[in-house]
Design a protein around this motif. Structure first.
Motif, mmCIF file in Angstrom:
data_model
loop_
_atom_site.group_PDB
_atom_site.id
_atom_site.type_symbol
_atom_site.label_atom_id
_atom_site.label_comp_id
_atom_site.label_asym_id
_atom_site.label_seq_id
_atom_site.Cartn_x
_atom_site.Cartn_y
_atom_site.Cartn_z
ATOM 1 N N ASP A 92 0.831 -1.154 0.077
ATOM 2 C CA ASP A 92 -0.023 0.162 -0.087
ATOM 3 C C ASP A 92 0.839 1.279 -0.047
ATOM 4 O OD1 ASP A 92 -2.206 -1.734 -0.067
ATOM 5 O OD2 ASP A 92 -2.430 -1.657 2.247
ATOM 6 N N VAL A 93 1.970 1.122 0.818
ATOM 7 C CA VAL A 93 2.847 2.234 0.836
ATOM 8 C C VAL A 93 3.537 2.640 -0.543
ATOM 9 C CG1 VAL A 93 5.092 3.198 1.834
ATOM 10 C CG2 VAL A 93 3.424 2.161 3.072
ATOM 11 N N ALA A 94 3.907 1.466 -1.362
ATOM 12 C CA ALA A 94 4.654 1.735 -2.516
ATOM 13 C C ALA A 94 3.547 2.500 -3.479
ATOM 14 C CB ALA A 94 4.959 0.340 -3.085
ATOM 15 N N GLY A 95 2.330 1.834 -3.584
ATOM 16 C CA GLY A 95 1.295 2.403 -4.291
ATOM 17 C C GLY A 95 1.177 4.088 -4.247
ATOM 18 N N PHE A 96 1.087 4.342 -2.537
ATOM 19 C CA PHE A 96 0.952 5.772 -2.340
ATOM 20 C C PHE A 96 2.189 6.687 -2.708
ATOM 21 C CE2 PHE A 96 1.500 9.131 0.611
ATOM 22 C CZ PHE A 96 0.040 9.738 0.844
ATOM 23 N N VAL A 97 3.265 5.955 -2.528
ATOM 24 C CA VAL A 97 4.623 6.805 -2.928
ATOM 25 C C VAL A 97 4.481 7.163 -4.297
ATOM 26 C CG1 VAL A 97 6.991 6.600 -3.206
ATOM 27 C CG2 VAL A 97 5.794 5.968 -0.989
ATOM 28 N N ARG A 98 4.001 6.204 -5.047
ATOM 29 C CA ARG A 98 3.829 6.473 -6.714
ATOM 30 C C ARG A 98 2.892 7.537 -7.039
ATOM 31 N NH1 ARG A 98 4.720 0.965 -6.844
ATOM 32 N NH2 ARG A 98 2.579 0.717 -6.853
ATOM 33 N N GLU A 99 1.510 7.211 -6.225
ATOM 34 C CA GLU A 99 0.619 8.304 -6.634
ATOM 35 C C GLU A 99 0.925 9.723 -6.212
ATOM 36 O OE1 GLU A 99 -3.958 9.028 -5.147
ATOM 37 O OE2 GLU A 99 -3.053 7.000 -4.651
ATOM 38 N N PHE A 100 1.574 9.825 -5.136
ATOM 39 C CA PHE A 100 1.825 11.159 -4.751
ATOM 40 C C PHE A 100 3.183 11.694 -5.369
ATOM 41 C CE2 PHE A 100 -1.826 10.395 -2.272
ATOM 42 C CZ PHE A 100 -2.243 11.463 -1.809
ATOM 43 N N ALA A 101 4.024 11.035 -5.725
ATOM 44 C CA ALA A 101 5.300 11.058 -5.998
ATOM 45 C C ALA A 101 6.085 11.783 -4.953
ATOM 46 C CB ALA A 101 5.434 12.306 -7.384
ATOM 47 N N VAL A 102 6.362 11.115 -3.745
ATOM 48 C CA VAL A 102 7.123 11.439 -2.600
ATOM 49 C C VAL A 102 8.301 11.507 -3.090
ATOM 50 C CG1 VAL A 102 7.339 10.816 -0.340
ATOM 51 C CG2 VAL A 102 5.072 10.487 -1.244
ATOM 52 N N ASN A 103 9.051 12.678 -2.746
ATOM 53 C CA ASN A 103 10.206 13.229 -3.063
ATOM 54 C C ASN A 103 11.461 12.997 -1.718
ATOM 55 O OD1 ASN A 103 9.524 15.221 -1.568
ATOM 56 N ND2 ASN A 103 10.226 16.663 -3.035
ATOM 57 N N TYR A 104 10.981 12.225 -0.969
ATOM 58 C CA TYR A 104 11.977 12.021 0.417
ATOM 59 C C TYR A 104 12.070 10.611 0.690
ATOM 60 C CZ TYR A 104 7.375 12.633 2.819
ATOM 61 O OH TYR A 104 6.116 12.719 3.299
ATOM 62 N N PRO A 105 12.830 9.944 1.717
ATOM 63 C CA PRO A 105 12.705 8.510 1.900
ATOM 64 C C PRO A 105 11.578 8.075 2.606
ATOM 65 C CG PRO A 105 15.035 9.614 2.341
ATOM 66 C CD PRO A 105 14.086 10.805 2.134
ATOM 67 N N ILE A 106 11.034 7.207 2.310
ATOM 68 C CA ILE A 106 9.887 6.583 3.172
ATOM 69 C C ILE A 106 10.575 5.021 3.523
ATOM 70 C CG2 ILE A 106 7.845 5.196 2.789
ATOM 71 C CD1 ILE A 106 7.637 8.608 2.841
ATOM 72 N N LEU A 107 10.338 4.872 4.911
ATOM 73 C CA LEU A 107 10.888 3.555 5.731
ATOM 74 C C LEU A 107 9.634 2.961 6.143
ATOM 75 C CD1 LEU A 107 13.939 5.108 7.250
ATOM 76 C CD2 LEU A 107 14.078 4.072 5.083
ATOM 77 N N ILE A 108 9.796 1.715 6.373
ATOM 78 C CA ILE A 108 8.728 0.861 6.586
ATOM 79 C C ILE A 108 8.877 0.452 8.182
ATOM 80 C CG2 ILE A 108 7.502 -1.354 6.397
ATOM 81 C CD1 ILE A 108 7.070 0.577 4.089
ATOM 82 N N GLY A 109 8.137 0.809 9.093
ATOM 83 C CA GLY A 109 8.234 0.747 10.617
ATOM 84 C C GLY A 109 7.340 -0.415 11.137
ATOM 85 N N GLY A 110 7.865 -1.182 12.083
ATOM 86 C CA GLY A 110 6.950 -2.010 12.505
ATOM 87 C C GLY A 110 6.693 -1.878 14.108
ATOM 88 N N ILE A 111 6.223 -2.856 14.903
ATOM 89 C CA ILE A 111 5.828 -2.737 16.230
ATOM 90 C C ILE A 111 6.763 -1.765 17.073
ATOM 91 C CG2 ILE A 111 6.562 -4.880 17.076
ATOM 92 C CD1 ILE A 111 3.236 -3.104 17.796
ATOM 93 N N HIS A 112 8.173 -2.097 16.811
ATOM 94 C CA HIS A 112 9.072 -1.463 17.501
ATOM 95 C C HIS A 112 9.036 -0.033 17.391
ATOM 96 C CE1 HIS A 112 10.598 -4.976 19.223
ATOM 97 N NE2 HIS A 112 10.965 -5.575 17.785
ATOM 98 N N GLU A 113 8.910 0.404 16.281
ATOM 99 C CA GLU A 113 8.734 2.121 15.832
ATOM 100 C C GLU A 113 7.530 2.460 16.411
ATOM 101 O OE1 GLU A 113 11.931 0.848 14.356
ATOM 102 O OE2 GLU A 113 10.184 -0.044 13.802
ATOM 103 N N SER A 114 6.354 1.688 16.720
ATOM 104 C CA SER A 114 5.248 2.330 17.420
ATOM 105 C C SER A 114 5.531 2.478 18.755
ATOM 106 C CB SER A 114 3.996 1.290 17.082
ATOM 107 O OG SER A 114 3.427 1.098 16.007
ATOM 108 N N ASP A 115 6.341 1.370 19.376
ATOM 109 C CA ASP A 115 6.732 1.504 20.794
ATOM 110 C C ASP A 115 7.643 2.830 20.952
ATOM 111 O OD1 ASP A 115 5.431 -0.685 21.221
ATOM 112 O OD2 ASP A 115 6.974 -2.002 21.343
#
Length: 160
Positions: A92-115
């Protein structure tokens, strides 16, 4: 009264130390990008760093990201770096990044990042959540909820 003030100050100092340790842990821990390559936020030390926890299904996230894209483009030469940490499905994130032409790094967080996000002041875990680091790697702002363009400018200007 002085004792109470001292206890409050002591508790505040303990919280600041805890925040600092968690903030450093967030900077040091590598997170995967959309190609599953690890990146540590530490690589951006020396820049004003805007770290945004978000998700594709979050309406305020979707509203603020175009402002982030525009601001990243405009302030890139002033050593301002945005990084998104998506708490979401990578497809879903990859599709969003393409759709919005995000020009900065996008990283994928997990439960530890939520904590980590919760430990850094977002007790409810609501999204979006944005941390703004100064050039020395210290958190200067914590924003729960969406950021509009004007507020973003007001928060970044003193750090540039």
């Amino acid at each position: 009264m002085a004792l109470i003030g001292g206890l409050i100050a002591s508790g505040w100092q303990q919280q600041r130390k805890s925040d600092s340790g968690t903030a450093d842990a967030l900077l040091a821990a590598p997170l995967p990008d959309l190609q599953n390559r690890p990146h540590a936020l530490e690589q951006y030390r020396g820049k004003v760093l805007v770290v945004n926890f978000w998700a594709t299904w979050c309406p305020p996230c979707r509203e603020e990201i175009p402002h982030f894209i525009e601001t990243q483009q405009r302030l890139n030469e002033k050593n301002v770096q945005f990084v998104g940490i998506a708490l979401d499905n990578p497809m879903d994130v990859a599709g969003f990044v393409r759709e919005f032409a995000v020009n900065y790094p996008i990283l994928i967080g997990g439960i530890h990042e939520s904590d980590k996000m919760r430990a850094l002041g977002n007790a409810t875990g609501g999204l979006p959540y944005t941390l703004i680091y100064d050039r020395q790697g210290q958190i200067r702002e914590k924003v729960i909820g969406g950021l509009d363009k004007d507020r973003l400018e007001r928060l970044l200007t003193p750090l540039i």
